[in-house]
Scaffold this active site. Structure first.
Site, PDB file in Angstrom:
ATOM      1  N   GLY A  12      39.268 -44.197  82.279  1.00 27.51           N
ATOM      2  CA  GLY A  12      37.971 -44.447  82.138  1.00 27.51           C
ATOM      3  C   GLY A  12      37.472 -45.671  82.381  1.00 27.51           C
ATOM      4  N   ASN A  14      36.348 -46.671  85.491  1.00 28.16           N
ATOM      5  CA  ASN A  14      35.062 -46.160  86.449  1.00 28.16           C
ATOM      6  C   ASN A  14      33.811 -46.084  85.702  1.00 28.16           C
ATOM      7  OD1 ASN A  14      35.714 -46.723  89.661  1.00 28.16           O
ATOM      8  ND2 ASN A  14      37.690 -45.597  89.039  1.00 28.16           N
ATOM      9  N   MET A  89      40.830 -34.932  86.544  1.00 31.89           N
ATOM     10  CA  MET A  89      41.980 -34.454  87.763  1.00 31.89           C
ATOM     11  C   MET A  89      41.893 -32.822  87.574  1.00 31.89           C
ATOM     12  SD  MET A  89      42.970 -37.276  88.618  1.00 31.89           S
ATOM     13  CE  MET A  89      43.605 -38.934  88.749  1.00 31.89           C
ATOM     14  N   LEU A  92      36.855 -28.360  90.729  1.00 39.96           N
ATOM     15  CA  LEU A  92      35.824 -27.635  90.266  1.00 39.96           C
ATOM     16  C   LEU A  92      35.561 -26.504  90.937  1.00 39.96           C
ATOM     17  CD1 LEU A  92      33.229 -30.588  89.769  1.00 39.96           C
ATOM     18  CD2 LEU A  92      34.265 -29.223  88.055  1.00 39.96           C
ATOM     19  N   HIS A 108      37.866 -41.759  95.030  1.00 40.43           N
ATOM     20  CA  HIS A 108      39.342 -41.447  94.999  1.00 40.43           C
ATOM     21  C   HIS A 108      39.865 -42.745  95.755  1.00 40.43           C
ATOM     22  CE1 HIS A 108      42.982 -39.093  95.983  1.00 40.43           C
ATOM     23  NE2 HIS A 108      42.759 -39.725  97.301  1.00 40.43           N
ATOM     24  N   ASP A 140      33.002 -30.965  97.234  1.00 41.37           N
ATOM     25  CA  ASP A 140      32.796 -29.694  97.577  1.00 41.37           C
ATOM     26  C   ASP A 140      34.036 -28.793  96.938  1.00 41.37           C
ATOM     27  OD1 ASP A 140      35.011 -29.961  99.232  1.00 41.37           O
ATOM     28  OD2 ASP A 140      33.847 -29.888 101.020  1.00 41.37           O
ATOM     29  N   ASP A 144      39.395 -33.350  97.100  1.00 40.26           N
ATOM     30  CA  ASP A 144      39.122 -34.848  97.895  1.00 40.26           C
ATOM     31  C   ASP A 144      38.477 -34.726  99.187  1.00 40.26           C
ATOM     32  OD1 ASP A 144      39.734 -35.991  95.515  1.00 40.26           O
ATOM     33  OD2 ASP A 144      41.962 -35.976  95.945  1.00 40.26           O
ATOM     34  N   GLU A 173      36.604 -49.939  93.882  1.00 37.02           N
ATOM     35  CA  GLU A 173      36.210 -48.674  92.992  1.00 37.02           C
ATOM     36  C   GLU A 173      34.954 -49.114  92.262  1.00 37.02           C
ATOM     37  OE1 GLU A 173      38.729 -45.634  91.367  1.00 37.02           O
ATOM     38  OE2 GLU A 173      40.569 -46.706  92.462  1.00 37.02           O
TER      39      GLU A 173
HETATM   40  C1  GAR Z   1      40.662 -43.965  89.731  1.00 37.06           C
HETATM   41  O1  GAR Z   1      41.850 -44.711  90.780  1.00 37.06           O
HETATM   42  C2  GAR Z   1      40.296 -43.038  90.612  1.00 37.06           C
HETATM   43  O2  GAR Z   1      39.853 -43.347  91.873  1.00 37.06           O
HETATM   44  C3  GAR Z   1      41.390 -41.820  90.635  1.00 37.06           C
HETATM   45  O3  GAR Z   1      41.723 -41.680  89.176  1.00 37.06           O
HETATM   46  C4  GAR Z   1      41.724 -43.204  88.847  1.00 37.06           C
HETATM   47  C5  GAR Z   1      40.776 -43.049  87.431  1.00 37.06           C
HETATM   48  O4  GAR Z   1      40.950 -44.363  86.870  1.00 37.06           O
HETATM   49  N1  GAR Z   1      40.780 -40.473  91.069  1.00 37.06           N
HETATM   50  C6  GAR Z   1      41.541 -39.775  91.728  1.00 37.06           C
HETATM   51  O5  GAR Z   1      42.667 -39.945  91.979  1.00 37.06           O
HETATM   52  C7  GAR Z   1      40.725 -38.243  92.057  1.00 37.06           C
HETATM   53  N2  GAR Z   1      41.599 -37.507  93.057  1.00 37.06           N
HETATM   54  P1  GAR Z   1      40.057 -44.498  85.613  1.00 37.06           P
HETATM   55  O6  GAR Z   1      40.041 -43.455  84.620  1.00 37.06           O
HETATM   56  O7  GAR Z   1      40.284 -45.832  85.140  1.00 37.06           O
HETATM   57  O8  GAR Z   1      38.490 -44.620  86.146  1.00 37.06           O
END
Ligand code: GAR
Length: 199
Positions: A12, A14, A89, A92, A108, A140, A144, A173
């Site tokens: 979490g 992000n 993860m 949808l 991503h 979509d 990704d 990010e």
């Molecule tokens: C992040 O690096 C995000 O870009 C990736 O999961 C991580 C989540 O980190 N997402 C993907 O790989 C989606 N395909 P977080 O829970 O600390 O935000």
């Protein structure tokens, strides 16, 4: 359109960066709900500590469409206008995306279309690319994929590990996601084919 719904499955960070930017007045929005498909996701606990509405809707054992109906009910109840996937993860369903047309964003940790799917940073290291980064895109029904809103580039260094590269990308990010959400909330874009034209 300001009410955000955050979907996450894990750490979490992000989500936290978005919440921090809202709290600091850098993003004019509110987090209407945080939903995790994994009850043990640390991101849920962080949301609760911040006093944000946070629920878990466990996905284990459920098919995509029935699960997404539960998700939609949770989002509708909180009158969510923009859905932000933040380390969510799961794919949808088309039915979910019809309910939120061009209203679902994802981040991503690679320069898409390179290295979609799991362990994008590991894939980038293995491939030997000299630059990687992150991508915020409209979601979509494909993995990704979807029109790209913003990307940020970071160098891949000779002595990088998955951890060091991931940390460098994660910093970007946290900055990029808020900027992308701001563009969408302010409506400063249009989509032509796959291209997102911003102003
Ligand atoms: C992040 O690096 C995000 O870009 C990736 O999961 C991580 C989540 O980190 N997402 C993907 O790989 C989606 N395909 P977080 O829970 O600390 O935000």
């Amino acid at each position: 359109m300001k009410r955000l719904g955050i979907l996450l499955s894990g750490r979490g960070s992000n989500f936290q960066a978005i919440a921090d930017n809202i709290a600091a007045g850098r993003l004019d929005a509110e987090i209407a709900i945080v939903i995790s498909n994994r009850p043990e996701a640390p991101g849920l606990e962080i949301a609760r500590e911040r006093g944000l509405p946070a629920i878990s809707i466990p996905s284990k054992g459920l098919e995509r469409e029935p699960y997404d109906r539960l998700l939609l009910a949770g989002l509708d109840e909180r009158r969510v206008e923009l859905v932000c996937l933040a380390g969510y993860m799961r794919l949808l369903s088309a039915a979910f995306l019809r309910a939120y047309p061009l209203r679902v964003l994802n981040i991503h940790p690679s320069l898409l279309p390179a290295f979609p799917g799991l362990d994008a940073q590991h894939q980038a290291l293995e491939h030997g690319v000299k630059y990687s980064g992150c991508t915020v895109h409209f979601v979509d029904e494909h993995l990704d994929a979807g029109p790209i809103l913003l990307q940020a580039v970071v160098p891949v260094l000779e002595d990088d590990t998955v951890e060091s590269l991931s940390a460098r990308i994660l910093k970007e990010e946290h900055r990029t996601y808020t900027e992308a959400i701001r563009i969408v909330l302010e409506g400063r874009y249009r989509i032509e084919g796959r291209r997102v034209i911003r102003w």
